[in-house]
Design an enzyme around this catalytic site. Sequence first.
Site, PDB file in Angstrom:
ATOM      1  CG  HIS A   1      -1.922  -1.326   1.461  1.00 50.26           C
ATOM      2  ND1 HIS A   1      -2.929  -1.448   0.899  1.00 50.26           N
ATOM      3  CD2 HIS A   1      -1.303  -2.328   1.988  1.00 50.26           C
ATOM      4  CE1 HIS A   1      -3.313  -2.641   1.062  1.00 50.26           C
ATOM      5  NE2 HIS A   1      -2.490  -3.190   1.950  1.00 50.26           N
TER       6      HIS A   1
ATOM      7  CB  SER B   1      13.155  22.142 -15.312  1.00 53.48           C
ATOM      8  OG  SER B   1      12.515  23.431 -15.425  1.00 53.48           O
TER       9      SER B   1
ATOM     10  CG  ASN C   1      12.256  16.577 -14.360  1.00 53.88           C
ATOM     11  OD1 ASN C   1      12.223  16.779 -13.057  1.00 53.88           O
ATOM     12  ND2 ASN C   1      11.869  17.721 -15.038  1.00 53.88           N
TER      13      ASN C   1
ATOM     14  CD  GLU D   1       7.672  12.007 -15.379  1.00 53.60           C
ATOM     15  OE1 GLU D   1       7.377  12.828 -16.402  1.00 53.60           O
ATOM     16  OE2 GLU D   1       8.410  12.611 -14.333  1.00 53.60           O
TER      17      GLU D   1
END
Length: 459
Positions: A155, A276, A284, A289
Site C-alpha cells: 500500500h 527543466s 527529472n 514517465e
Amino acid sequence: MTLWGGRFGEPSDADLRRLNDSIGFDRALYAEDIAGSIAYAEALVPAGLLTADEASAIVAGLRQVLAEFDSDSFALMPGDEDIHTAVERRLIELVGAVGGKLHTGRSRNDQVATDFRLWAMRAADRLTSDLRGLQTALVAAAEQHVDCIMPGYTHMQPAQPITAAHWLLSFFWMLARDIDRLASARSRMAACPLGAGALAGTPLSIDRHALAVSLGFQSPSENSLDAVSDRDFVADLLYVCALCAAHLSRLAEDILIYSNPAFAFIILDDRYSTGSSLMPQKRNADPMELMRGKTGRLIGNLSGFLATLKSLPSGYNKDLQEDKEALFDSLGALASLLPVMSAAIRSLQIKPEAMAAALTEDLLATDLADYLVGKGLPFRQAHHAVGAVVRRAGALSLPLSALPLAELQAINPAFDADVAEVFDFARSVAQRRAFGGSAPAAVREQIAHAKQRMAGPEE
Ligand code: ARG
C-alpha cells in the site's frame, strides 16, 4: 491500375482510394510479402501451374523488387493500393506477362494473413531479445545488491525489510512470464494461411505442408475460412505488448519514487535524466514517465483492436486492415522503451546507505510478533500484543527497541530480555530464507534460477 479493375466501368473515386489504400503502412511488410511470393511461385511448379523456367524468372524478378525496397529505390505508383499490388505491379514490369501467373489460386486474403504472421513472428523474436536484454540488466544489478537492505512497501506504506536484489529480481520474473506468453503466442502464429485462397481453399494441387515449412511456419492452417479472417495472433501479441508495458510502467514508477529526493534510494544516470527549462536544480526521470504514459496507448491498441474484431461476419472483411497500425505501434513503442529501460538499469546507482537510513523499526513489527510466537503465543494474540507495543511506543515517541522491557511485559509477559535480538534488519531479512524469499541466501538461489531460465532451451 488496380488488381481488380476488370469488373468496373469507372475508376474508383480519389477520396475512396485514400481511405482504402494501405500502402502507407503495409509497405513495412515488403520483405515478408516477397518471401511469401517466392515460396508460392516455387509451390506452383510441382502443381503444374508454372514451368521451372517461369518460376525462376518470377523468383529473379521478385528478388530484384526486394533489392529495390531494401535500397529504398522502389518507386511507388499512384495505383499501388497495398504492398501486394505494388510488388505484383513491379514484378510484371520487370519480367513481363509471366509475372501475372504468380497470383494463380491465391488471394490477397491468404497473402496478407501470411505476410502479417511472418512479420509478427519476427517481431515476437525481436521483442523476446529486447526483454532478455532487460532481464540481463536486472540480474546484473541484483547480483551487486544481494546484501543491500531496503524498506519493502505494501500500500506504499513501510512494511518489512527486503533486499534490493529481491526488488530488482521481482521484475525479472514479470518479464520471464512475458517471454513465455510470447513463445505461446508465437506457436499459435506459426500456422500458414497461404493456399487458403480467398476463403474456400485452392483448386490447385499445392503441397500446403511443404509450403508452410518452406516459409518457416510449423504447419498450414487447418481451415481456409478461418485462416483468412483469423487475427487472434494480432490480439495475442497486442495483449503481450500491453502487459509487458504495464510491467515496465511499474518498474518505472518504482524508479520515479525511489529516485525522488524524499527517498534518494537510487540515482538515475545523467544520460537517462532530463532537466527543466526554468528550474535549474531539476532532475527529472522523463523516460520513466514515458514508460508509464505509453502503456496507456498500448492498452488502447489492444482494446481498440478487440473492438474491431467483435461481431465480424465469417470470411475476410476490410475491417481487418486495421490490424497493422495497431501492432506496428505497440511493438514500435516497446522497441524504443526497452533499450532505454535496460540502459537505465545498467547505469542505475543504488544507494545502500540511503536505503539503510530509511529502515525504521516499525518494519520489524512482524518479527516482534514472530518472536512472541516463538514464545508459544498464537499468532493472532502476538499480532494484537505487538499492535499495542507499536501504539505505546508511538505515544512515548520512542522507537520500538527503546521501549523498556517492563513496558513490553506490561503488554504481554512473554516478552523477555532476548527481545533485543529482534531489532536487527539483517536478521529479519536473513530469516526469509525459504524458497522465493528475500534473504540473501534465497536470493542467491533465485539468481541461479534466473540465469538458468535465461539460458534455458524453452526461451
Ligand atoms: N490491405 C489489405 C489488408 O491489409 C489486404 C487484403 C485485401 N483483400 C481484399 N480482398 N481486399 O487487409
